[in-house]
Design a protein around this motif. Structure first.
Motif: not given
Lengths: 587, 403
Positions: A401, A405, A408, B192, B195-196, B199-200, B354, B357-358
């Motif tokens: 997964f 996806e 990074y 995206k 969704h990620y 699902e994660l 943003e 997330i990083v």
């Protein structure tokens, strides 16, 4: 020597009395330690609950495991469910139990996957390093200390087939299953190195067991597989047939491992003679009456001359319809024994015997306990392996997964770390399962000996019943004597003699003589059985200790081997993730 | 009012080296010494929170306060309200099971989780400047109680958050606009991401489930080894020598390994399963932030629309020289200001997310790496103990078997 006692009039021993006979007796005695009712459960002694899980095993066999006929090594019988131990204990106290125990709940561990790591492929899978260790323990029946390595006898049971009884009726006969029994041996008794096969049905095995029980009283005879009271439909099912095949193979192998029984005529005949098994199936009343060998009415109602027990029949314990009278007498005797009436003369040796019996009982309890805990251990190991595997799979999915996806680099790094962990977890999972299948084989020795404890009980019971016969005969003599004296006294008062009384006196004197002879025979028999007991128990103790030591060694060696493997696998992951070692970096 | 223009200072926290030179700004927090207070139903755990800092905003180099779980909840709720777009560090769950609530194991795990919580805040460039954090770390207990009682009820409960979140998901058409247009961002990247995240959560939850089971398996195996060891000892006692001694040794080793397994079970729970659970919680926190963003987006869209309508209306009124122009102009200016504010809020959330997330990905890689490493080390250590223990028996077993 064993065979010579097998006179014509074989009686069925109570070892394998058909259930019907048990019911006919109806002595109204429950729960006594009555040697006459040594049997348990179905009236089947030999295996009662012992291997009855065999009949239910395959119903819970893991769907992933390969077909049983190919994969399961016959020796590796999974451990018993705890519930069947109830049957064990009860068989010792001779309590009659309901006979509905054919379906005992299979133990949950029975889901242990017998992955293709049987005795042959052990060395392949595990690599060169410990192949030597594993091949040692490939045969759980290895009693290498006792048997010399040069002669061997290997029995295989295979190829079950449906056959039909020939019958003149329109409906046709019953169908039954026969098994091919192949023997490979180099024993001289079987005519040097050879291989031969016969076809036998289960009934033949029962016959064999019965005949052996008669011939080898006092011996620790391995118990035969259960009769299993099930519907004929079930009998034909492949699972049942397969379980039975495995059970039969184990039984025959155990018989052939017994140093005395392996040379018995009965076994030889069973293994070699083609066609119908030439052993008498039963020695019950009906068949003997047809042979004209039974004077049933007089025995049943006997007073007078014909009430004497035929001498050779004294060799066997009282059994069956014709022995009703004898049974009553022996029962009376055992009751009087219990009430401490007349003291039997053989009491001083009993103390040692009772001690030994007590010790055996203790031992049996501990073996049961150890067997149960071994079963728990097996289950725990299996669960660990399963969960580890599931964890590995979950991480593999995560890895996939994250890689798919990934936006990074940190994700890709993490995915890689997860992959390493997952791979290790899956490997460890496999190791646990392999370890477990080996553990099952080793700890199965505990299981084997539970069966042997039953055999010991059988041997002890033989002794008790022989003693009872002696005591019964001993107690008869005084009363007969008294009657003679009374009659003589009465007769002497009549002038010129009393023809009928004189005749009676003659008859009684004859009876006394016969009884005297019978008593002597019975005493000799009792002594013989005692000696058998002693030597067998000694042999068993020796073998058992050796086998237990081997078992432990095998168990430990396996634990070491697989723990090392797992340690290596995880050390690798620790290495691969060493950059995350915070212990090093904290200053 | 939060200051959004301040540059985040490079403040080191207790997660890094505590021995940084005193000239460099640092803020280090630890949550320690859990103590059970109160009785019966009202019993709770209090924790010592020790703050060491050289920051000017704080009262002095060291401060110790007593806090309870609901104080931490207060802090989290405040931060969630004020710092939209930032993934607020998650809190450990409130335990529903009464009995378990005060077991030593649970208390320690909660303490550790709370410690991580506060430290994450202290290390976050924006969050560490929060006034609420200062209050939390410094206010005396009475003041803290007052704050806590005031604030509960005003801020949204998790249930409300979930509802907002569901609205975002369900694409309910906006009644105010009277249009069928779904008020949701539809940029490919954001889709995206959403969704990620969803699902994660599923994947992680599954991994965590198995990790928890694995802890249980360790305990079960430990128990069965204990029972087995005892049984073997008893059996050995029956058999007499030399079997007896060999079995007794074996039983003892088995019991010993049982203890090691129980210990490892605890380690796996704390160092592997708990980080996984924390990961799941973090993802859930992100989901809450996503819901907030959805709400902000909706507001931004709605207000923009309304502003446009007001503008159109104003123009109309100006053309007809209506006397309502003045009123309409004021309304228009007000709405425009609101709309601009809403847009600013939304855009700030987007920007923050943003960056977050990083950070999140990096942080998680680091934290999971540590967890994996510790797990692997623990398993390796356990396996080696097992091998060593059993191996030590072999010489004796060989000797006895040879008899």
């Amino acid at each position: 020597m064993m065979g010579s006692e097998n006179a014509d009039g074989f009686e069925e021993t109570n070892l394998n009395a058909p259930r019907e006979d048990m019911e006919n007796l109806d002595l109204g005695v429950d729960g006594d330690d009555d040697p006459l009712k040594k049997t348990d459960v179905n009236g089947d002694t030999s295996n009662s609950g012992y291997r009855s899980t065999m009949s239910t095993l395959s119903t819970v066999r893991d769907p992933l495991s390969p077909p049983p006929t190919v994969m399961i090594p016959a020796d590796s019988d999974p451990l018993l469910a705890p519930s069947s131990y109830e049957d064990f204990r009860s068989s010792f106290s001779s309590k009659p139990i309901s006979s509905d125990n054919s379906y005992i709940e299979p133990p949950s561990y029975a889901d242990v996957i017998f992955s293709p790591f049987d005795e042959n492929s052990d060395s392949e899978i595990n690599g060169a390093d410990d192949s030597s260790l594993h091949s040692q323990f490939s045969d759980s029946l290895s009693r290498s200390p006792s048997s010399s390595s040069s002669d061997y006898i290997k029995i295989t049971v295979s190829n079950p087939q449906k056959e039909q009884e020939t019958s003149n009726s329109i409906v046709g006969g019953n169908t039954y299953i026969t098994y091919q029994i192949t023997t490979r041996t180099n024993l001289p008794d079987f005519g040097g190195p050879s291989e031969f096969s016969v076809r036998r049905r289960f009934r033949d095995v029962v016959t064999l067991a019965d005949r052996l029980a008669e011939s080898y009283r006092g011996f620790c005879i391995p118990p035969r597989p259960d009769k299993s009271v099930v519907e004929s439909q079930v009998m034909q099912k492949q699972e049942f047939v397969e379980q039975r095949r495995v059970a039969l193979e184990k039984y025959l192998r155990r018989l052939s491992a017994h140093p005395v029984i392996r040379n018995s005529d009965e076994l030889k005949v069973f293994l070699q003679v083609q066609g119908k098994l030439p052993l008498p199936m039963s020695t019950d009343v009906a068949s003997r009456m047809l042979d004209g060998a039974v004077k049933l009415p007089k025995q049943l109602f006997g007073e007078g001359g014909a009430s004497a027990v035929p001498v050779h029949e004294v060799v066997q314990p009282a059994r069956g319809g014709r022995d009703l009278l004898r049974l009553f007498k022996e029962l009376r005797q055992s009751v009087s024994n219990d009430w401490g009436g007349s003291k039997p003369p053989v009491v001083e040796e009993d103390k040692e015997f009772l001690e030994k019996k007590e010790k055996m009982h203790d031992l049996e309890q501990q073996i049961i306990n150890a067997s149960q805990q071994a079963e728990s251990l097996v289950k725990a190991q299996q669960d660990m392996g399963e969960t580890m595997g599931e964890l590995g799979l979950a991480f593999i999915k995560l890895t996939k997964f994250e890689n798919e996806e990934a936006a990074y680099n940190s994700q890709r790094t993490r995915a890689n770390d997860m992959k390493n962990l997952a791979t290790a977890a899956v490997k460890a999972s496999r190791f646990y399962r392999e370890l477990n299948s080996q553990t099952v084989k080793h700890l199965d020795t505990l299981h084997e000996y539970l069966g042997m404890m039953m055999a010991v009980q059988g041997a002890f019971a033989d002794r008790s019943s022989a003693l009872l016969t002696v005591q019964t005969l001993l107690s008869e003599l005084p009363s007969l004597q008294t009657r003679v004296e009374k009659l003589e006294a009465a007769s002497s008062k009549v002038f010129g003699g009393d023809k009928s009384r004189i005749r009676k006196i003659e008859e009684l004197k004859e009876t006394i003589k016969v009884t005297e002879d019978a008593k002597n025979v019975a005493i000799r028999e009792y002594e013989r059985i005692k000696e058998n007991n002693r030597s067998e128990v000694e042999r068993l103790d020796r073998e058992r200790r050796a086998d237990f030591m081997n078992m432990m060694k095998g168990f430990v060696v396996n634990q070491v081997g697989y723990a090392e493997k797992m340690g290596n696998v995880w050390a690798k992951v620790a290495e691969e993730t060493s950059q995350y070692d915070r212990e090093k970096q904290s200053s | 009012m939060e200051s959004t223009t301040e540059q985040p200072r490079n403040i080191s926290g207790s997660m890094q080296s505590p021995r940084s030179p005193s000239s460099q700004p640092y803020l280090s927090v630890s949550v320690t010494d859990p103590v059970k207070l109160g009785n019966g139903v009202q019993a709770y755990i209090s924790y010592r929170v020790i703050t060491k800092t050289n920051l000017p905003e704080y009262q002095g180099p060291e401060k110790i306060v007593i806090r309870r779980y609901s104080d931490f909840v207060w802090l989290r709720d405040r931060l969630f309200e004020k710092y939209k777009g930032i993934f607020i560090p998650p809190l450990p769950e409130k335990s529903a099971v009464e009995k378990f609530r005060f077991s030593a194991e649970f208390i320690e795990m909660r303490r550790a989780a709370l410690d991580i919580f506060v430290n994450r805040i202290a290390l976050h460039p924006e969050l560490q400047q929060s006034e609420d954090l200062r209050t939390f770390l410094q206010a005396d207990e009475e003041t803290m109680d007052r704050f806590r009682f005031q604030e509960t009820g005003i801020f949204k409960k998790p249930a409300d958050l979930m509802q907002m979140f569901r609205d975002v998901q369900s694409k309910v058409s906006d009644a105010v606009l009277g249009k069928e247009k779904p008020v949701e961002e539809t940029t490919a990247d954001y889709e995206k991401l959403k969704h990620y995240i969803f699902e994660l959560e599923n994947h992680l939850a599954e991994a965590q489930k198995h990790a928890y089971r694995l802890v249980k398996r360790h305990r079960e195996l430990g128990q069965s080894l204990l029972d087995f060891g005892k049984a073997i000892k008893l059996l050995g006692a029956c058999e007499g020598e030399p079997t007896g001694k060999a079995f007794s040794d074996l039983g003892t080793k088995s019991e010993l390994l049982s203890i090691k397994l129980q210990k490892e079970a605890q380690q796996v729970l704390m160092n592997f399963e708990e980080p996984l659970k924390d990961y799941v919680r973090y993802v859930q926190s992100i989901k809450a932030t996503i819901a907030e963003r959805g709400t902000a987006f909706k507001q931004h869209c709605e207000l923009a629309e309304t502003t446009k309508l007001k503008e159109i209306n104003l123009d109309k009124l100006m053309l007809t020289r209506s006397d309502k122009v003045g009123e309409a102009e004021i309304e228009y200016r007000e709405i425009k200001a609101e709309s601009e504010e809403a847009t600013r809020r939304f855009e700030r959330i987007v920007k923050r997310m943003e960056e977050e997330i990083v950070r999140f990905q990096e942080q998680k890689t680091e934290e999971m790496g540590v967890a994996f490493h510790q797990f692997a080390k623990g398993q390796a250590r356990l396996a080696n103990s097992v091998a060593d223990a059993w191996r030590s028996l072999l010489p004796k077993l060989e000797a006895s078997a040879a008899v």
